[in-house]
Design a protein around this motif. Structure first.
Motif, PDB file in Angstrom:
ATOM      1  N   SER A  68      20.688  -2.668   3.675  1.00 23.28           N
ATOM      2  CA  SER A  68      19.801  -1.700   3.488  1.00 23.28           C
ATOM      3  C   SER A  68      18.523  -1.471   4.311  1.00 23.28           C
ATOM      4  O   SER A  68      17.939  -0.325   4.536  1.00 23.28           O
ATOM      5  N   VAL A  69      18.227  -2.641   4.653  1.00 25.09           N
ATOM      6  CA  VAL A  69      16.931  -2.905   5.527  1.00 25.09           C
ATOM      7  C   VAL A  69      17.461  -3.408   7.083  1.00 25.09           C
ATOM      8  O   VAL A  69      16.339  -3.515   7.652  1.00 25.09           O
ATOM      9  N   ASP A  70      18.312  -3.657   7.217  1.00 24.10           N
ATOM     10  CA  ASP A  70      18.871  -4.633   8.514  1.00 24.10           C
ATOM     11  C   ASP A  70      18.569  -3.527   9.346  1.00 24.10           C
ATOM     12  O   ASP A  70      19.019  -2.312   9.459  1.00 24.10           O
ATOM     13  N   GLY A  71      17.656  -3.911  10.509  1.00 24.05           N
ATOM     14  CA  GLY A  71      17.234  -3.175  11.714  1.00 24.05           C
ATOM     15  C   GLY A  71      16.249  -2.211  11.490  1.00 24.05           C
ATOM     16  O   GLY A  71      15.517  -1.791  12.538  1.00 24.05           O
ATOM     17  N   ARG A  72      15.566  -2.645  10.312  1.00 26.56           N
ATOM     18  CA  ARG A  72      14.123  -1.665  10.027  1.00 26.56           C
ATOM     19  C   ARG A  72      13.203  -2.866   9.761  1.00 26.56           C
ATOM     20  O   ARG A  72      11.959  -2.780   9.993  1.00 26.56           O
ATOM     21  N   PHE A  73      13.554  -3.799   9.013  1.00 26.00           N
ATOM     22  CA  PHE A  73      12.720  -4.796   8.522  1.00 26.00           C
ATOM     23  C   PHE A  73      12.817  -6.293   9.471  1.00 26.00           C
ATOM     24  O   PHE A  73      13.956  -6.488   9.820  1.00 26.00           O
ATOM     25  N   VAL A  82       4.447  -1.529  -2.960  1.00 28.54           N
ATOM     26  CA  VAL A  82       4.685  -0.700  -1.592  1.00 28.54           C
ATOM     27  C   VAL A  82       5.261   0.686  -2.058  1.00 28.54           C
ATOM     28  O   VAL A  82       6.224   0.923  -2.762  1.00 28.54           O
ATOM     29  N   THR A  83       4.458   1.512  -1.764  1.00 30.67           N
ATOM     30  CA  THR A  83       5.018   2.936  -2.099  1.00 30.67           C
ATOM     31  C   THR A  83       5.058   3.971  -1.070  1.00 30.67           C
ATOM     32  O   THR A  83       4.200   4.188  -0.122  1.00 30.67           O
ATOM     33  N   VAL A  84       6.337   4.602  -0.665  1.00 36.41           N
ATOM     34  CA  VAL A  84       6.475   5.422   0.360  1.00 36.41           C
ATOM     35  C   VAL A  84       6.847   6.793   0.000  1.00 36.41           C
ATOM     36  O   VAL A  84       7.620   7.217  -0.893  1.00 36.41           O
ATOM     37  N   MET A 104       7.789  -4.210   7.973  1.00 37.81           N
ATOM     38  CA  MET A 104       8.667  -3.003   7.527  1.00 37.81           C
ATOM     39  C   MET A 104       8.380  -1.723   8.520  1.00 37.81           C
ATOM     40  O   MET A 104       7.251  -1.246   8.595  1.00 37.81           O
ATOM     41  N   ASN A 105       9.467  -1.484   9.119  1.00 35.94           N
ATOM     42  CA  ASN A 105       9.263  -0.432   9.769  1.00 35.94           C
ATOM     43  C   ASN A 105      10.060   0.819   9.446  1.00 35.94           C
ATOM     44  O   ASN A 105      11.281   0.575   8.700  1.00 35.94           O
ATOM     45  N   GLY A 106       9.976   2.222   9.680  1.00 35.93           N
ATOM     46  CA  GLY A 106      10.944   3.413   9.394  1.00 35.93           C
ATOM     47  C   GLY A 106      11.161   3.352   7.847  1.00 35.93           C
ATOM     48  O   GLY A 106      12.058   3.585   7.449  1.00 35.93           O
ATOM     49  N   LEU A 107       9.991   3.248   7.087  1.00 34.15           N
ATOM     50  CA  LEU A 107       9.913   2.907   5.563  1.00 34.15           C
ATOM     51  C   LEU A 107      10.658   4.306   5.195  1.00 34.15           C
ATOM     52  O   LEU A 107      10.353   5.491   5.507  1.00 34.15           O
ATOM     53  N   LYS A 108      11.350   4.126   4.068  1.00 33.97           N
ATOM     54  CA  LYS A 108      11.738   5.239   3.372  1.00 33.97           C
ATOM     55  C   LYS A 108      11.446   5.204   1.945  1.00 33.97           C
ATOM     56  O   LYS A 108      10.924   4.322   1.412  1.00 33.97           O
ATOM     57  N   PRO A 109      11.551   6.413   1.449  1.00 32.47           N
ATOM     58  CA  PRO A 109      11.121   6.596  -0.030  1.00 32.47           C
ATOM     59  C   PRO A 109      11.858   5.568  -1.007  1.00 32.47           C
ATOM     60  O   PRO A 109      11.304   4.987  -2.077  1.00 32.47           O
ATOM     61  N   GLU A 110      13.333   5.385  -0.634  1.00 34.17           N
ATOM     62  CA  GLU A 110      13.689   4.336  -1.598  1.00 34.17           C
ATOM     63  C   GLU A 110      13.291   3.049  -1.262  1.00 34.17           C
ATOM     64  O   GLU A 110      13.773   1.854  -1.991  1.00 34.17           O
ATOM     65  N   ASP A 111      12.486   2.777  -0.385  1.00 32.73           N
ATOM     66  CA  ASP A 111      11.899   1.341  -0.276  1.00 32.73           C
ATOM     67  C   ASP A 111      10.795   1.069  -1.205  1.00 32.73           C
ATOM     68  O   ASP A 111      10.228   0.163  -1.269  1.00 32.73           O
ATOM     69  N   THR A 112      10.413   1.951  -1.979  1.00 34.73           N
ATOM     70  CA  THR A 112       9.234   1.901  -2.972  1.00 34.73           C
ATOM     71  C   THR A 112       9.644   0.870  -4.041  1.00 34.73           C
ATOM     72  O   THR A 112      10.667   1.092  -4.811  1.00 34.73           O
ATOM     73  N   ALA A 113       8.640   0.157  -4.144  1.00 32.72           N
ATOM     74  CA  ALA A 113       8.847  -1.042  -5.053  1.00 32.72           C
ATOM     75  C   ALA A 113       7.837  -2.142  -5.067  1.00 32.72           C
ATOM     76  O   ALA A 113       6.980  -1.913  -4.280  1.00 32.72           O
ATOM     77  N   GLY A 145       0.828  -1.104   0.076  1.00 33.08           N
ATOM     78  CA  GLY A 145       0.045  -0.209   0.190  1.00 33.08           C
ATOM     79  C   GLY A 145       0.922   1.225   0.008  1.00 33.08           C
ATOM     80  O   GLY A 145       2.033   1.263  -0.296  1.00 33.08           O
ATOM     81  N   LEU A 146       0.312   2.508   0.115  1.00 32.75           N
ATOM     82  CA  LEU A 146       0.865   3.621   0.379  1.00 32.75           C
ATOM     83  C   LEU A 146       1.070   3.976   1.860  1.00 32.75           C
ATOM     84  O   LEU A 146       0.129   3.911   2.530  1.00 32.75           O
ATOM     85  N   VAL A 147       2.354   4.531   1.939  1.00 39.08           N
ATOM     86  CA  VAL A 147       2.759   4.556   3.361  1.00 39.08           C
ATOM     87  C   VAL A 147       3.539   5.997   3.352  1.00 39.08           C
ATOM     88  O   VAL A 147       4.483   6.301   2.561  1.00 39.08           O
ATOM     89  N   GLN A 148       3.391   6.955   4.499  1.00 35.89           N
ATOM     90  CA  GLN A 148       4.360   7.905   4.499  1.00 35.89           C
ATOM     91  C   GLN A 148       5.675   7.487   5.244  1.00 35.89           C
ATOM     92  O   GLN A 148       5.803   6.541   5.690  1.00 35.89           O
ATOM     93  N   PRO A 149       6.726   8.412   4.769  1.00 34.01           N
ATOM     94  CA  PRO A 149       8.113   8.079   5.124  1.00 34.01           C
ATOM     95  C   PRO A 149       7.976   8.045   6.749  1.00 34.01           C
ATOM     96  O   PRO A 149       7.298   8.665   7.477  1.00 34.01           O
ATOM     97  N   GLY A 150       8.872   7.013   7.174  1.00 37.10           N
ATOM     98  CA  GLY A 150       8.693   6.583   8.813  1.00 37.10           C
ATOM     99  C   GLY A 150       7.608   5.765   9.044  1.00 37.10           C
ATOM    100  O   GLY A 150       7.710   5.252  10.325  1.00 37.10           O
ATOM    101  N   GLY A 151       6.955   5.235   8.159  1.00 37.18           N
ATOM    102  CA  GLY A 151       5.503   4.580   8.565  1.00 37.18           C
ATOM    103  C   GLY A 151       5.843   3.089   8.588  1.00 37.18           C
ATOM    104  O   GLY A 151       7.181   2.791   8.254  1.00 37.18           O
TER     105      GLY A 151
END
Length: 119
Positions: free
Chosen positions: A62-67, A115-117, A82-91, A10-16
């Protein structure tokens, strides 16, 4: 006859945060190394995380500690929290199952979930 069905994108804001799920049918789930891959627009598909049948996880830096990848073998399901999502996680995120039998490798893919951040 293996099928993998992803959900939870889905669509999530950065940090979501977001949790992806993948349900496998057709084979013995515990025999498979499960993984999550992703593919961003204009880029190649890349590995995100894997988890063994016994529950041992591994992550790319790149995702270690967040995912967090996990699996519930009683439900034939693998998850990606997935926590602390970043725009670069969009895929588009893809579920993958891999096993070997008598020297041959077998690999299966789900259809993907977007997934869209973005703010």
């Amino acid at each position: 006859q293996v099928q993998l069905v992803e959900s939870g994108g889905g669509l999530v804001q950065p940090g979501g945060s977001l949790r992806l799920s993948c349900v496998m049918s057709g084979r013995v789930f515990t025999m498979y190394l499960m993984g999550w891959y992703r593919q961003a627009p204009g880029k190649q598909r890349e590995l995100v995380a894997t988890i063994t049948g016994g529950g041992n996880p591994d992550y790319v830096d790149s995702v270690d500690g967040r995912f967090t990848i996990s699996r519930d073998n009683s439900k034939n399901t693998v998850y990606l929290q997935m926590n602390g999502l970043k725009p670069e996680d969009t895929a588009v995120y893809y579920c993958n199952a891999m096993t070997t039998s008598y020297g041959k490798r077998y690999e299966y893919w789900g259809q993907g979930t977007q997934v869209t951040v973005s703010s």
